[in-house]
Structure formats: structure tokens, C-alpha cells
Design a protein around this motif. Structure first.
Motif, mmCIF file in Angstrom:
data_model
loop_
_atom_site.group_PDB
_atom_site.id
_atom_site.type_symbol
_atom_site.label_atom_id
_atom_site.label_comp_id
_atom_site.label_asym_id
_atom_site.label_seq_id
_atom_site.Cartn_x
_atom_site.Cartn_y
_atom_site.Cartn_z
ATOM 1 N N MET A 54 0.825 -1.214 0.000
ATOM 2 C CA MET A 54 0.000 0.000 0.000
ATOM 3 C C MET A 54 0.854 1.257 0.000
ATOM 4 S SD MET A 54 -3.313 -0.941 2.378
ATOM 5 C CE MET A 54 -2.455 -1.571 3.824
ATOM 6 N N ARG A 55 1.928 1.249 0.780
ATOM 7 C CA ARG A 55 2.797 2.426 0.844
ATOM 8 C C ARG A 55 3.498 2.676 -0.487
ATOM 9 N NH1 ARG A 55 3.859 3.371 6.955
ATOM 10 N NH2 ARG A 55 5.280 5.018 6.297
ATOM 11 N N GLU A 56 3.833 1.607 -1.205
ATOM 12 C CA GLU A 56 4.457 1.787 -2.513
ATOM 13 C C GLU A 56 3.503 2.463 -3.490
ATOM 14 O OE1 GLU A 56 5.761 -2.120 -3.563
ATOM 15 O OE2 GLU A 56 7.629 -1.974 -2.409
ATOM 16 N N LEU A 57 2.234 2.105 -3.438
ATOM 17 C CA LEU A 57 1.239 2.765 -4.288
ATOM 18 C C LEU A 57 1.101 4.243 -3.927
ATOM 19 C CD1 LEU A 57 -1.699 0.203 -4.631
ATOM 20 C CD2 LEU A 57 -0.327 1.167 -6.486
ATOM 21 N N LEU A 58 1.076 4.533 -2.644
ATOM 22 C CA LEU A 58 0.961 5.925 -2.212
ATOM 23 C C LEU A 58 2.180 6.730 -2.645
ATOM 24 C CD1 LEU A 58 -0.529 5.430 1.367
ATOM 25 C CD2 LEU A 58 -1.728 6.270 -0.664
ATOM 26 N N ALA A 59 3.356 6.155 -2.509
ATOM 27 C CA ALA A 59 4.575 6.847 -2.906
ATOM 28 C C ALA A 59 4.586 7.131 -4.410
ATOM 29 C CB ALA A 59 5.793 6.021 -2.515
ATOM 30 N N ARG A 60 3.989 6.238 -5.174
ATOM 31 C CA ARG A 60 3.970 6.403 -6.628
ATOM 32 C C ARG A 60 2.956 7.455 -7.066
ATOM 33 N NH1 ARG A 60 2.293 1.139 -8.756
ATOM 34 N NH2 ARG A 60 4.140 0.513 -7.571
ATOM 35 N N HIS A 61 1.778 7.465 -6.416
ATOM 36 C CA HIS A 61 0.676 8.303 -6.899
ATOM 37 C C HIS A 61 0.504 9.610 -6.142
ATOM 38 C CE1 HIS A 61 -0.816 5.295 -9.719
ATOM 39 N NE2 HIS A 61 -0.637 4.381 -8.782
ATOM 40 N N VAL A 62 0.794 9.615 -4.834
ATOM 41 C CA VAL A 62 0.602 10.837 -4.033
ATOM 42 C C VAL A 62 1.793 11.006 -3.073
ATOM 43 C CG1 VAL A 62 -1.921 11.065 -4.189
ATOM 44 C CG2 VAL A 62 -0.924 9.468 -2.525
ATOM 45 N N PRO A 63 2.988 11.213 -3.614
ATOM 46 C CA PRO A 63 4.178 11.268 -2.769
ATOM 47 C C PRO A 63 4.170 12.403 -1.757
ATOM 48 C CG PRO A 63 4.667 12.033 -4.994
ATOM 49 C CD PRO A 63 3.294 11.426 -5.040
ATOM 50 N N GLU A 64 3.335 13.421 -1.993
ATOM 51 C CA GLU A 64 3.268 14.543 -1.062
ATOM 52 C C GLU A 64 2.365 14.262 0.133
ATOM 53 O OE1 GLU A 64 -0.254 15.071 -3.824
ATOM 54 O OE2 GLU A 64 1.786 14.237 -3.923
ATOM 55 N N HIS A 65 1.591 13.191 0.108
ATOM 56 C CA HIS A 65 0.677 12.861 1.197
ATOM 57 C C HIS A 65 1.442 12.249 2.372
ATOM 58 C CE1 HIS A 65 -3.335 12.627 -1.268
ATOM 59 N NE2 HIS A 65 -2.657 13.737 -1.480
ATOM 60 N N GLY A 66 0.867 12.396 3.564
ATOM 61 C CA GLY A 66 1.422 11.742 4.737
ATOM 62 C C GLY A 66 0.928 10.309 4.850
ATOM 63 N N VAL A 67 1.678 9.505 5.602
ATOM 64 C CA VAL A 67 1.289 8.110 5.834
ATOM 65 C C VAL A 67 1.564 7.765 7.288
ATOM 66 C CG1 VAL A 67 1.534 5.708 5.138
ATOM 67 C CG2 VAL A 67 1.973 7.531 3.470
ATOM 68 N N PHE A 68 0.554 7.167 7.929
ATOM 69 C CA PHE A 68 0.695 6.675 9.302
ATOM 70 C C PHE A 68 0.296 5.213 9.268
ATOM 71 C CE2 PHE A 68 -0.627 5.654 13.542
ATOM 72 C CZ PHE A 68 0.142 6.437 14.393
ATOM 73 N N GLY A 69 1.288 4.310 9.374
ATOM 74 C CA GLY A 69 0.999 2.884 9.282
ATOM 75 C C GLY A 69 1.355 2.156 10.557
ATOM 76 N N ASP A 78 2.029 16.029 9.006
ATOM 77 C CA ASP A 78 1.503 17.394 8.983
ATOM 78 C C ASP A 78 1.022 17.789 7.589
ATOM 79 O OD1 ASP A 78 4.002 17.383 7.832
ATOM 80 O OD2 ASP A 78 4.687 19.239 8.789
ATOM 81 N N ALA A 79 0.992 16.841 6.653
ATOM 82 C CA ALA A 79 0.536 17.121 5.287
ATOM 83 C C ALA A 79 -0.969 17.378 5.264
ATOM 84 C CB ALA A 79 0.881 15.951 4.369
ATOM 85 N N GLU A 80 -1.453 17.981 4.181
ATOM 86 C CA GLU A 80 -2.892 18.248 4.046
ATOM 87 C C GLU A 80 -3.686 16.950 4.062
ATOM 88 O OE1 GLU A 80 -6.061 20.416 0.971
ATOM 89 O OE2 GLU A 80 -3.921 20.365 0.488
ATOM 90 N N TYR A 81 -3.182 15.935 3.357
ATOM 91 C CA TYR A 81 -3.807 14.612 3.338
ATOM 92 C C TYR A 81 -2.879 13.614 4.020
ATOM 93 C CZ TYR A 81 -7.376 16.033 -0.078
ATOM 94 O OH TYR A 81 -8.439 16.631 -0.710
ATOM 95 N N VAL A 82 -3.445 12.801 4.909
ATOM 96 C CA VAL A 82 -2.679 11.767 5.600
ATOM 97 C C VAL A 82 -3.449 10.447 5.540
ATOM 98 C CG1 VAL A 82 -1.648 11.008 7.771
ATOM 99 C CG2 VAL A 82 -1.614 13.438 7.164
ATOM 100 N N TRP A 83 -2.788 9.402 5.055
ATOM 101 C CA TRP A 83 -3.376 8.066 5.002
ATOM 102 C C TRP A 83 -3.004 7.298 6.272
ATOM 103 C CZ3 TRP A 83 -6.347 6.581 0.772
ATOM 104 C CH2 TRP A 83 -6.308 7.453 -0.328
ATOM 105 N N VAL A 84 -3.980 6.603 6.836
ATOM 106 C CA VAL A 84 -3.757 5.797 8.039
ATOM 107 C C VAL A 84 -4.055 4.338 7.672
ATOM 108 C CG1 VAL A 84 -4.392 5.413 10.442
ATOM 109 C CG2 VAL A 84 -4.384 7.741 9.515
ATOM 110 N N LEU A 85 -3.054 3.474 7.859
ATOM 111 C CA LEU A 85 -3.120 2.099 7.365
ATOM 112 C C LEU A 85 -2.963 1.089 8.487
ATOM 113 C CD1 LEU A 85 -0.624 2.521 4.363
ATOM 114 C CD2 LEU A 85 -3.115 2.881 4.327
#
Length: 259
Positions: A54-69, A78-85
């Protein structure tokens, strides 16, 4: 736009679930090695590989988004969009062969949960909640059921060990007031609530990745999900969660839990 969420982000969320699903299915009911994390919770290669995919997909498509896994940490929170996995919520169910675990995917926009997915890879069931839209189950609209009284309610909680001192007694009191109470369920119980089969799910000691995805799903089905005092859930909540399908039932349960 789909509700308040861009359609391409809804599609991306579904793609994340599509990527995680075959990984969990491949390892399910196989002799996987189980490691214990620092908090003694179990983790497997399935958890780690699914989150990595999932993180690889996020890095490819929305690299500016945050990720909390759960498994691989947090970046750009602190990004505008943050994905929680949470790649496998209910790892104990997973490793014992019980198909009630799920992949949880949430999207926060400026600190607010605006999208949530509960995906059950073995049963191939998917709940999707998007802010401003009706929640769906395998693409079909869903709704909670009316149940105003505790005495008529069906209630789930996952395990006794999630209720430490200060939480155990109010929880026990509530279980004695409902019609049916069962242990078990993990994230699947919340999906059943959104489908109208369960009226209450009450838990404590949850992490952000355990409950973030549940919020849009339950709200979009017409239910309520808050902390035990009725407060809004968010990135800094204490981990106590009260989900109900009926507003009157939610008020009654909150009165018991916050007493």
C-alpha cells in the motif's frame, strides 16, 4: 468529486485495498511465523507485506501525502492529506484462521477523517465510507438499524484485555444492560453495525489505525462513533470508542460508560 473527497483519491483507496487483499489471502491459514512486537501484540509477514504494497502505491501516486501505518511508521503527518493504514486489523483472528480480520484504510484531510475502508480479504467484502456520501458494502448502499433502548441492543467488544482499570467496570455495567453481548469481532463487528446487524460496539485501548477507517463507514451508514463521553474521535483521542447505530442508544450507552 465523491462527497468531499476527490474521486481519484476514492479510486486510490480502493486500489490500496485491492493490493493488500491477495497478500493477506495468500498467507491465511498457512504456517506463518508470528513475531511479538514491543507491546506484545502479534505481527506476521502478511501484515508487513500488505502495508509495504500500500505504501508503494501511495509513494507512486501521491508522494506529497502523509502516511501513518501500524507496521512501518509515520511520515509527513503534517501534510494536508494523511493516510492511516492497518494492513491486518485482528492479527490474532488471522493467525488462528478466523476470517473476521480486515484491512483498514483511512484518509484524513486537514485532521478530519473523510474516507474509510474495511476490507475482508477472505470473504471478499468491502465497506467504503466517504464524507458526504452514503456508505456502501460491496458497492451497495447500507444503513444502520433503529434500536433506541439498551434492553433491545446487540453489542460486541473484541476482548476483555482491552479494558484496563477505570474502563472495565463501566464496560461490564453496560454489558449487563443490553439484550445480547458477545466478545470477538475486531473491525468486522463495526462493519456489521454499519450493515444493521449489530447495535453497539464498545472498546478501549485502540490506536489511531484501529479506529480511523471506521469513522466514515459508520457515519455514512447513519450511525455514530465517538469516544465514551460522546466526543469526536481524531488523531489525539484516548482510544476509547463507542459506536452505535441509533442516536438514542448512543446517548444511553454514553451515560453508562461516562458515569
Amino acid at each position: 468529486m465523491a462527497g468531499s473527497v476527490p474521486a481519484e483519491l476514492v479510486a486510490l483507496a480502493n486500489n490500496l485495498a485491492d493490493a493488500a487483499r491477495p497478500i493477506a489471502a495468500r498467507y491465511f491459514r498457512t504456517p506463518v511465523t508470528v513475531d511479538d512486537k514491543s507491546d506484545q501484540s502479534p505481527v506476521t509477514i502478511a501484515d508487513r507485506e500488505a502495508e509495504t504494497a500500500m505504501r508503494e502505491l501511495l509513494a507512486r501516486h501521491v508522494p506529497e501525502h502523509g502516511v501513518f501505518g501500524e507496521e512501518h511508521g509515520a511520515v509527513r503527518t503534517d501534510a494536508e492529506y494523511v493516510w492511516v493504514l492497518d494492513p491486518i486489523d485482528g492479527t490474532k483472528a488471522f493467525i488462528t484462521g478466523l476470517p473476521i480480520f480486515g484491512t483498514l484504510i483511512a484518509l484524513f484531510h486537514r485532521g478530519k477523517p473523510v474516507l474509510g475502508i474495511i476490507d475482508q480479504p477472505i470473504l471478499q467484502e468491502r465497506w467504503l465510507g466517504v464524507a458526504g456520501e452514503r456508505s456502501t458494502f460491496n458497492g451497495k448502499p447500507i444503513a444502520v438499524r433503529p434500536c433506541a433502548k439498551l434492553a433491545d441492543a446487540y453489542m460486541y467488544s473484541t476482548a476483555p484485555g482491552m479494558f484496563p482499570a477505570g474502563y472495565a467496570e463501566p464496560h461490564r455495567t453496560l454489558t449487563e444492560k443490553v439484550k445480547y453481548f458477545r466478545w470477538g469481532g475486531d473491525c468486522y463487528a463495526y462493519g456489521l453495525l454499519a450493515l444493521g446487524h449489530v447495535d453497539l460496539v464498545v472498546e478501549a485501548s485502540l490506536k489511531l489505525y484501529d479506529f480511523a477507517a471506521l469513522i466514515p463507514v459508520i457515519q455514512g451508514a447513519g450511525g455514530l462513533i465517538t469516544d465514551w463521553k460522546g466526543g469526536e474521535l481524531g488523531m489525539h483521542s484516548d482510544g476509547a470508542v463507542l459506536a452505535a447505530g441509533d442516536a438514542a442508544l448512543h446517548r444511553a450507552a454514553a451515560e453508562v460508560l461516562s458515569a
